[in-house]
Design an enzyme around this catalytic site. Structure first.
Site, PDB file in Angstrom:
ATOM      1  N   GLU A 179      -1.656   0.434   8.027  1.00  0.00           N
ATOM      2  CA  GLU A 179      -0.864  -0.663   7.475  1.00  0.00           C
ATOM      3  C   GLU A 179       0.283  -0.117   6.636  1.00  0.00           C
ATOM      4  O   GLU A 179       1.398  -0.659   6.666  1.00  0.00           O
ATOM      5  CB  GLU A 179      -1.750  -1.582   6.638  1.00  0.00           C
ATOM      6  CG  GLU A 179      -1.016  -2.770   6.038  1.00  0.00           C
ATOM      7  CD  GLU A 179      -1.898  -3.621   5.145  1.00  0.00           C
ATOM      8  OE1 GLU A 179      -1.381  -4.614   4.588  1.00  0.00           O
ATOM      9  OE2 GLU A 179      -3.097  -3.299   4.979  1.00  0.00           O
ATOM     10  N   HIS A 185       0.822  -1.209   0.000  1.00  0.00           N
ATOM     11  CA  HIS A 185       0.000   0.000   0.000  1.00  0.00           C
ATOM     12  C   HIS A 185       0.857   1.260   0.000  1.00  0.00           C
ATOM     13  O   HIS A 185       2.050   1.205  -0.289  1.00  0.00           O
ATOM     14  CB  HIS A 185      -0.996  -0.023   1.171  1.00  0.00           C
ATOM     15  CG  HIS A 185      -1.725  -1.329   1.280  1.00  0.00           C
ATOM     16  ND1 HIS A 185      -2.691  -1.726   0.386  1.00  0.00           N
ATOM     17  CD2 HIS A 185      -1.585  -2.371   2.163  1.00  0.00           C
ATOM     18  CE1 HIS A 185      -3.137  -2.925   0.697  1.00  0.00           C
ATOM     19  NE2 HIS A 185      -2.475  -3.344   1.768  1.00  0.00           N
ATOM     20  N   GLU A 198       1.712 -11.553   5.851  1.00  0.00           N
ATOM     21  CA  GLU A 198       0.783 -10.784   6.694  1.00  0.00           C
ATOM     22  C   GLU A 198       1.317 -10.908   8.113  1.00  0.00           C
ATOM     23  O   GLU A 198       1.184 -11.937   8.767  1.00  0.00           O
ATOM     24  CB  GLU A 198      -0.638 -11.356   6.579  1.00  0.00           C
ATOM     25  CG  GLU A 198      -1.247 -11.272   5.186  1.00  0.00           C
ATOM     26  CD  GLU A 198      -1.776  -9.878   4.847  1.00  0.00           C
ATOM     27  OE1 GLU A 198      -1.642  -8.959   5.693  1.00  0.00           O
ATOM     28  OE2 GLU A 198      -2.327  -9.707   3.739  1.00  0.00           O
ATOM     29  N   HIS A 225       2.971  -6.922   4.487  1.00  0.00           N
ATOM     30  CA  HIS A 225       1.595  -6.517   4.780  1.00  0.00           C
ATOM     31  C   HIS A 225       1.264  -6.811   6.241  1.00  0.00           C
ATOM     32  O   HIS A 225       2.029  -7.454   6.957  1.00  0.00           O
ATOM     33  CB  HIS A 225       0.608  -7.271   3.881  1.00  0.00           C
ATOM     34  CG  HIS A 225       0.630  -6.851   2.457  1.00  0.00           C
ATOM     35  ND1 HIS A 225      -0.233  -5.909   1.936  1.00  0.00           N
ATOM     36  CD2 HIS A 225       1.427  -7.246   1.426  1.00  0.00           C
ATOM     37  CE1 HIS A 225       0.032  -5.731   0.652  1.00  0.00           C
ATOM     38  NE2 HIS A 225       1.039  -6.538   0.317  1.00  0.00           N
TER      39      HIS A 225
END
Length: 304
Positions: free
Chosen positions: A130, A93, A268, A186
């Site tokens: 995030e 992101h 993650e 992430h």
């Protein structure tokens, strides 16, 4: 009267008379010389190799250690075994994606289907995004790998463009760099109570512009190594809500994996929506452990 004839011998100079000491010395000197030559020939105690070593040591300008071997202290360190290896880190992101909804919502081809260019990502209940987390861990990871001689490239560094890049471009950056390994960082946004981390592996895809068949095997090796080292370094457990307790998940719907031609995985790192995981993810010292664990998994993979 002077007479010289064939039978006449002229008087000779008188030779001094040798005493006992003179005779003894004359006998000793040749013996001593012979003994010295024999000693030199055999090299004294230790034989001929000892004599050769002494001559070599005397003629050498290199420092000698107490054991008689040359010191390596003045030699430069050898090249890192990881020099020449390339790793691409993809911070998931971008902190300004929320300001560019039109751009990030544009669809791109990921081989199996079309998907949004990028998303805003998630955040903790307190607002730690995030994107902030992934950039922080990525910088820490980059520093650790570079200290070991690895060449590291980021897919973006919060600079231009100030959003994205799109998932297809993120994959392309790793491909163009001919990376030996690539990882996308992430953190998840699952419901509270869902805890732990998981590593996402590419599935076998051969559709459109996507062909992961060559990287499925090495990516699985990379992902398994990262999962084990990450768990050990951070103390974080495998996800309790996905992966069936293995910490590993295979997916075919992520453009960053589908379009990669180099070994690549996603991680993650925890669930930002769970208060227990959020306490870890927002802690700088813990994020350093996360970067360390990821780096160890990558380094093990690079060393083969």
């Amino acid at each position: 009267m002077s007479y010289v004839g064939p039978d006449f011998d002229p008087p000779q100079p008188r030779r001094p008379r040798r005493g006992p000491l003179t005779v003894a010395l004359a006998a000793l000197v040749p013996g001593a010389l012979i003994g010295w030559f024999v000693y030199e020939a055999v090299g004294g105690p230790g034989g001929s190799s000892g004599n050769a070593s002494s001559a070599s040591a005397a003629s050498s300008s290199a420092p000698v250690s107490p054991t008689g071997t040359a010191s390596n202290d003045d030699k430069p360190p050898g090249p890192s075994p990881l020099k020449g290896k390339v790793v691409v880190i993809d911070p998931g992101h971008n902190v300004t994606n929320f300001q560019h909804s039109a751009e990030i919502n544009r669809k791109v081809d990921i081989g199996t289907n079309w998907k949004e260019c990028d998303t805003t990502g998630t955040s903790t209940n307190a607002g730690y995004s995030e994107a902030q987390f992934t950039m922080d861990v990525s910088h820490r990871l980059k520093a650790i790998l570079e200290q070991q001689g690895v060449t590291v490239k980021l897919t973006h560094d919060g600079d231009s463009p100030s959003w994205g890049p799109c998932v297809d471009q993120r994959a392309r950056i790793g491909n163009d760099a001919h990376a030996d390994a690539a990882i996308s960082i992430h953190a998840d946004g699952a419901p509270a109570g869902d805890r732990g981390f998981h590593v996402i592996l590419p599935g076998s895809v051969h559709a459109g512009g996507a062909d992961t068949r060559a990287i499925v095997g090495p990516s699985a090796t990379l992902g398994k190594g990262i999962a084990g080292d990450y768990r050990r370094a951070t103390g974080e457990q495998f996800s309790n809500y996905i992966g069936e307790g293995t910490g590993l998940v295979t997916r075919k719907d992520l453009g960053g994996l589908n379009l990669s031609t180099v070994p690549k995985v996603f991680i993650e790192c925890g669930n930002m929506r769970d208060s227990n995981d959020a306490a870890l993810l927002t802690n700088g010292a813990w994020r350093q452990k996360a970067a360390q664990g990821i780096s160890e998994g990558i380094v093990s993979f690079l060393r083969g």
